[in-house]
Design a protein around this motif. Structure first.
Motif, PDB file in Angstrom:
ATOM      1  N   ARG A  26       0.834  -1.215   0.000  1.00  0.00           N
ATOM      2  CA  ARG A  26       0.000   0.000   0.000  1.00  0.00           C
ATOM      3  C   ARG A  26       0.865   1.260   0.000  1.00  0.00           C
ATOM      4  O   ARG A  26       0.605   2.203  -0.747  1.00  0.00           O
ATOM      5  N   ILE A  37      -6.381   3.066  -3.458  1.00  0.00           N
ATOM      6  CA  ILE A  37      -5.671   1.838  -3.090  1.00  0.00           C
ATOM      7  C   ILE A  37      -6.498   0.988  -2.126  1.00  0.00           C
ATOM      8  O   ILE A  37      -6.627  -0.225  -2.323  1.00  0.00           O
ATOM      9  N   GLU A  38      -7.059   1.594  -1.113  1.00  0.00           N
ATOM     10  CA  GLU A  38      -7.822   0.836  -0.116  1.00  0.00           C
ATOM     11  C   GLU A  38      -9.006   0.120  -0.756  1.00  0.00           C
ATOM     12  O   GLU A  38      -9.273  -1.032  -0.440  1.00  0.00           O
TER      13      GLU A  38
END
Length: 66
Positions: A26, A37-38
């Motif tokens: 990440r 990204i999450e």
């Protein structure tokens, strides 16, 4: 602009980089300018794939060293 999708790059990092866990992946993605990204890495399936790729890389490295 990144040529690879977030998932493609995450899998590449898991297979070929020095990232040791999902948090390092990440951080690397964020540093490289990826967004969302999450959301991309939230699913249990992708987490399993990434963790398996990291484990495979570590096993391959250990085998090469012995």
């Amino acid at each position: 602009m990144n040529d690879k999708s977030t998932l493609e790059r995450a899998l590449e990092l898991a297979r070929q980089s020095s990232c040791r866990n999902l948090e390092e992946i990440r951080r690397t993605l964020k540093t490289e300018g990826y967004h969302g990204i999450e959301q991309h890495l939230a699913g249990s399936s992708i987490k399993k794939q990434l963790n398996a790729a990291i484990a495979d890389r570590f096993r391959a490295n250990e085998a090469a060293e012995s």
